[in-house]
Design a protein around this motif. Structure first.
Motif, short mmCIF file in Angstrom:
data_model
loop_
_atom_site.label_atom_id
_atom_site.label_comp_id
_atom_site.label_asym_id
_atom_site.label_seq_id
_atom_site.Cartn_x
_atom_site.Cartn_y
_atom_site.Cartn_z
N ALA A 224 0.83 -1.21 0.00
CA ALA A 224 0.00 0.00 0.00
C ALA A 224 0.87 1.26 0.00
O ALA A 224 0.60 2.21 -0.75
CB ALA A 224 -0.93 -0.02 1.21
N GLU A 225 1.89 1.26 0.82
CA GLU A 225 2.77 2.43 0.89
C GLU A 225 3.57 2.60 -0.40
O GLU A 225 3.77 3.71 -0.89
CB GLU A 225 3.71 2.30 2.09
CG GLU A 225 2.99 2.37 3.43
CD GLU A 225 3.88 2.04 4.61
OE1 GLU A 225 5.08 1.68 4.38
OE2 GLU A 225 3.40 2.13 5.76
N PHE A 226 4.02 1.49 -0.96
CA PHE A 226 4.81 1.50 -2.19
C PHE A 226 3.98 2.04 -3.36
O PHE A 226 4.43 2.90 -4.12
CB PHE A 226 5.28 0.06 -2.46
CG PHE A 226 6.07 -0.13 -3.72
CD1 PHE A 226 7.41 0.22 -3.79
CD2 PHE A 226 5.47 -0.70 -4.84
CE1 PHE A 226 8.14 0.01 -4.96
CE2 PHE A 226 6.20 -0.92 -6.00
CZ PHE A 226 7.53 -0.55 -6.06
N LEU A 227 2.76 1.52 -3.51
CA LEU A 227 1.92 1.97 -4.63
C LEU A 227 1.52 3.43 -4.45
O LEU A 227 1.54 4.21 -5.42
CB LEU A 227 0.68 1.09 -4.75
CG LEU A 227 0.92 -0.34 -5.23
CD1 LEU A 227 -0.40 -1.12 -5.25
CD2 LEU A 227 1.59 -0.36 -6.61
N ALA A 228 1.16 3.82 -3.24
CA ALA A 228 0.78 5.21 -3.01
C ALA A 228 1.94 6.15 -3.32
O ALA A 228 1.76 7.19 -3.96
CB ALA A 228 0.31 5.39 -1.56
N GLY A 229 3.13 5.77 -2.90
CA GLY A 229 4.30 6.62 -3.14
C GLY A 229 4.65 6.76 -4.61
O GLY A 229 5.11 7.82 -5.03
N ASN A 230 4.39 5.71 -5.39
CA ASN A 230 4.78 5.74 -6.79
C ASN A 230 3.65 6.14 -7.74
O ASN A 230 3.92 6.57 -8.87
CB ASN A 230 5.30 4.36 -7.20
CG ASN A 230 6.68 4.08 -6.66
OD1 ASN A 230 7.66 4.71 -7.05
ND2 ASN A 230 6.77 3.14 -5.73
N LEU A 231 2.40 6.01 -7.29
CA LEU A 231 1.27 6.31 -8.19
C LEU A 231 0.48 7.54 -7.82
O LEU A 231 -0.17 8.14 -8.67
CB LEU A 231 0.32 5.10 -8.23
CG LEU A 231 0.91 3.76 -8.67
CD1 LEU A 231 -0.17 2.69 -8.66
CD2 LEU A 231 1.57 3.86 -10.03
N LYS A 232 0.53 7.92 -6.55
CA LYS A 232 -0.26 9.05 -6.11
C LYS A 232 0.54 10.32 -5.88
O LYS A 232 -0.01 11.38 -5.65
CB LYS A 232 -1.02 8.70 -4.82
CG LYS A 232 -2.09 7.64 -5.01
CD LYS A 232 -2.87 7.41 -3.72
CE LYS A 232 -4.02 6.43 -3.93
NZ LYS A 232 -4.81 6.23 -2.69
N GLY A 233 1.86 10.18 -5.96
CA GLY A 233 2.72 11.33 -5.70
C GLY A 233 2.73 12.33 -6.85
O GLY A 233 2.31 12.05 -7.95
#
Length: 233
Positions: A224-233
């Motif tokens: 969850a943290e990985f995807l948020a950092g790479n897709l929502k940033g």
């Protein structure tokens, strides 16, 4: 959040997928890449959960070239036998092609931010790794991927963030294969490897024989943290 079966057009024909849409109708996308059991209730639940977190989540039917609409529940020997038959006859290269088509479909959805990641399980873990090497996906996550050690020559092509969750006691990925994966990927700046001591294959599948809630929760939080950092940033 809402989910529905959709049709995806490809150069080889149309195939189906399950699409879960975030309540706000806007956001990045995530491809949910199936295990050998097809687009079953477990895969659909993963897509639904991603939608609650603000993603368009699409699980394409990767067995459509053999038998469209496979949805197996892995609690009988007959289901396992059928799943392994489909797995043995699966064309990995065509599967990646179908995922790239699905990636393009996600990016083109109204409300899509254009950023799309993927997360896959078992066979899908291998395919997530290959998507990092062969496609322009923005981030990729693989859970207990089977066969990655046979495709390590493609590691040099990885050009997006990739996270792999490795079950140290995986009955389908022995310690030699795990060591080869580490040797090939430990120094790759795009790759993060997480090992789960004592975990067996499919340790994140709720209701499965090897489900380990503590380690599954840890892996899922990291994802969850990985995807948020790479897709929502």
């Amino acid at each position: 959040m809402s989910g529905q079966d959709i049709t995806i057009a490809s150069k080889d024909g149309n195939f189906s997928g399950y699409l879960a849409t975030p309540a706000g109708g806007r956001g990045p996308g995530v491809l949910v890449i199936q295990e050998i059991f097809g687009i079953n209730a477990n895969i659909r639940a993963i897509a639904d959960n991603l939608a609650t977190r603000g993603y368009f989540a699409l699980a394409p039917d990767l067995f459509w070239r053999q038998e469209p609409g496979i949805q197996l529940t892995p609690n009988t020997q007959a289901a396992w036998d059928k799943a392994f038959e489909l797995y043995r006859n699966f064309n990995v290269d065509k599967g990646v092609e179908d995922l790239i088509t699905s990636l393009d479909h996600l990016r083109a959805l109204p409300g899509s931010s254009g950023k799309v990641g993927c997360q896959g399980y078992c066979l899908g873990g291998l395919l997530a790794y290959l998507m990092a090497a062969r496609s322009d996906v923005d981030a990729a996550v693989g859970y207990h991927g089977v066969g990655i050690d046979s495709k390590l020559s493609e590691a040099k092509h990885i050009h997006c963030p990739l996270m792999l969750h490795i079950a140290s006691a995986d009955a389908f990925v022995d310690t030699k294969a795990q060591a080869a994966i580490h040797a090939a990927l430990n120094t790759n700046p795009y790759v993060i490897l997480h090992d789960y001591a004592g975990a067996d294959h499919a340790f994140t599948r709720e209701g499965g024989d090897h489900y380990n809630k503590k380690q599954a929760d840890l892996a899922n939080q990291r994802t969850a943290e990985f995807l948020a950092g790479n897709l929502k940033g």
